[in-house]
Design a protein around this motif. Sequence first.
Motif, short mmCIF file in Angstrom:
data_model
loop_
_atom_site.label_atom_id
_atom_site.label_comp_id
_atom_site.label_asym_id
_atom_site.label_seq_id
_atom_site.Cartn_x
_atom_site.Cartn_y
_atom_site.Cartn_z
N GLU A 1 68.38 -4.36 24.12
CA GLU A 1 67.33 -3.36 23.90
C GLU A 1 67.64 -2.09 24.70
OE1 GLU A 1 62.54 -2.92 24.73
OE2 GLU A 1 63.38 -4.91 24.32
N ILE A 2 68.10 -2.26 25.95
CA ILE A 2 68.43 -1.11 26.79
C ILE A 2 69.66 -0.38 26.25
CG2 ILE A 2 69.27 -0.42 29.07
CD1 ILE A 2 67.46 -2.53 30.28
N LYS A 3 70.65 -1.15 25.76
CA LYS A 3 71.88 -0.54 25.24
C LYS A 3 71.60 0.41 24.09
CE LYS A 3 75.11 -4.24 26.53
NZ LYS A 3 75.97 -5.34 26.03
N SER A 4 70.60 0.09 23.30
CA SER A 4 70.30 0.94 22.14
C SER A 4 69.67 2.28 22.54
CB SER A 4 69.35 0.20 21.19
OG SER A 4 68.09 -0.05 21.83
N ASP A 5 69.27 2.41 23.81
CA ASP A 5 68.59 3.62 24.25
C ASP A 5 69.28 4.24 25.47
OD1 ASP A 5 66.56 5.50 23.88
OD2 ASP A 5 65.30 4.58 25.41
N LEU A 6 70.59 4.07 25.57
CA LEU A 6 71.33 4.62 26.70
C LEU A 6 71.79 6.04 26.40
CD1 LEU A 6 73.53 1.55 27.73
CD2 LEU A 6 71.64 2.56 29.03
N PRO A 7 72.06 6.83 27.45
CA PRO A 7 72.56 8.20 27.24
C PRO A 7 73.88 8.18 26.48
CG PRO A 7 71.91 7.88 29.53
CD PRO A 7 71.88 6.54 28.89
N LYS A 8 74.07 9.17 25.64
CA LYS A 8 75.29 9.27 24.85
C LYS A 8 76.38 9.99 25.66
CE LYS A 8 73.34 7.59 21.11
NZ LYS A 8 72.39 6.67 21.66
N GLY A 9 77.64 9.66 25.35
CA GLY A 9 78.76 10.39 25.93
C GLY A 9 79.16 9.95 27.32
N ILE A 10 78.68 8.80 27.78
CA ILE A 10 79.06 8.30 29.10
C ILE A 10 79.18 6.79 29.03
CG2 ILE A 10 76.64 8.24 29.88
CD1 ILE A 10 77.71 8.79 32.74
N GLU A 11 80.25 6.26 29.60
CA GLU A 11 80.46 4.81 29.62
C GLU A 11 79.44 4.18 30.56
OE1 GLU A 11 84.01 1.53 30.54
OE2 GLU A 11 84.43 3.70 30.63
N THR A 12 78.92 3.00 30.14
CA THR A 12 77.87 2.34 30.91
C THR A 12 78.26 0.90 31.24
OG1 THR A 12 76.21 3.68 29.77
CG2 THR A 12 75.41 1.77 30.97
N ILE A 13 77.95 0.49 32.46
CA ILE A 13 78.21 -0.87 32.92
C ILE A 13 76.94 -1.44 33.53
CG2 ILE A 13 79.51 -2.29 34.56
CD1 ILE A 13 81.83 -0.39 34.31
N PHE A 14 76.63 -2.69 33.22
CA PHE A 14 75.48 -3.37 33.82
C PHE A 14 75.97 -4.14 35.06
CE2 PHE A 14 74.04 -2.56 29.58
CZ PHE A 14 72.66 -2.37 29.70
#
Length: 330
Positions: A295-308
């Motif tokens: 659910e969080i992944k679908s609403d993450l900022p665009k254009g930046i790699e994300t790691i949990f």
Amino acid sequence: MTEGNFVDYTKIYACSGKGGGGSVHLHREKYITKGGPDGGDGGRGGHVILRANPNLWTLYHLKFNKHFRAEHGGHGSKSRSTGKDGGDVYIDVPLGTIVRDSETQEILFEITTENTEQILLEGGMGGLGNWNFRSATNQTPRYAQPGIDGKEGWFQLELKLLADVGLVGFPNAGKSTLLSVLTAAKPKIADYAFTTLKPNLGIVKYRDFQTFVMADIPGIIEGAAEGKGLGHRFLRHIERNSTLLFLIPADSDDIQKEYAILLNELKKHNPELLDKSRLLAISKSDMLDDELKDEIKSDLPKGIETIFISSIAQQGLVELKDTLWKMLNN
């Protein structure tokens, strides 16, 4: 190093040495009554020199020692003997130190590399002895030059930490906890905002005995670029980081909004910060199950790699170090 020992701003007074005066002397020996002038030159005054010291991380050693005076040059003497040069004064500073004229605020120079020595104030030149002024029409000059006065002034030293990775986030985002887990640093950690009042540095150990340096600065709040919270005083510390690691907790109300605010504060402080490579880490992810993560992944900022990640549960930290290492070496 405790927070009270971290000093990233100080003023110092420096004064270089005066040059020694030239000698007025006429050569005399038992059987030479008029040997002519042989007065030597004066020695130069001592310089005030800033020297890079890679073993220093702060300006704390200058907190209670603010006055520096170089020695004066020695006077010339007979037999064309030059006076002794005044002893130079060396001021050790950490890498990343900026030197400003305290009155004009002009940046004079920066110390960013090891084995660097930069003259802050030059010593005065020594005066010429009367031997230099002899001529066919003036064979016994009875005058010499005085030494040139040294220079003095107040100077402002500012430190911008030299780190590979800078942690960026709101207060209580988990930056200090992450630093304490990845490095041997022991920052103050507590469950309230602005626990960190001073920047902290730590060395992250990577594979094959390789390392990189990570810096944690006090949390940013909206309006920090205008001086709110702890203000822009600490924003300058991330100007020298090659990679910025944004840290936003998983329980944030709006991750996109928080990231946008952080990015905007950096832009207002220095637009060039947006040219640095960026990585977003969602901290405190141990409280998330797979459904919440999706659910969080679908609403993450665009254009930046994300790691949990989770510092407490040691989740995602290997992947985080791998990603940071690739970013630093690209």
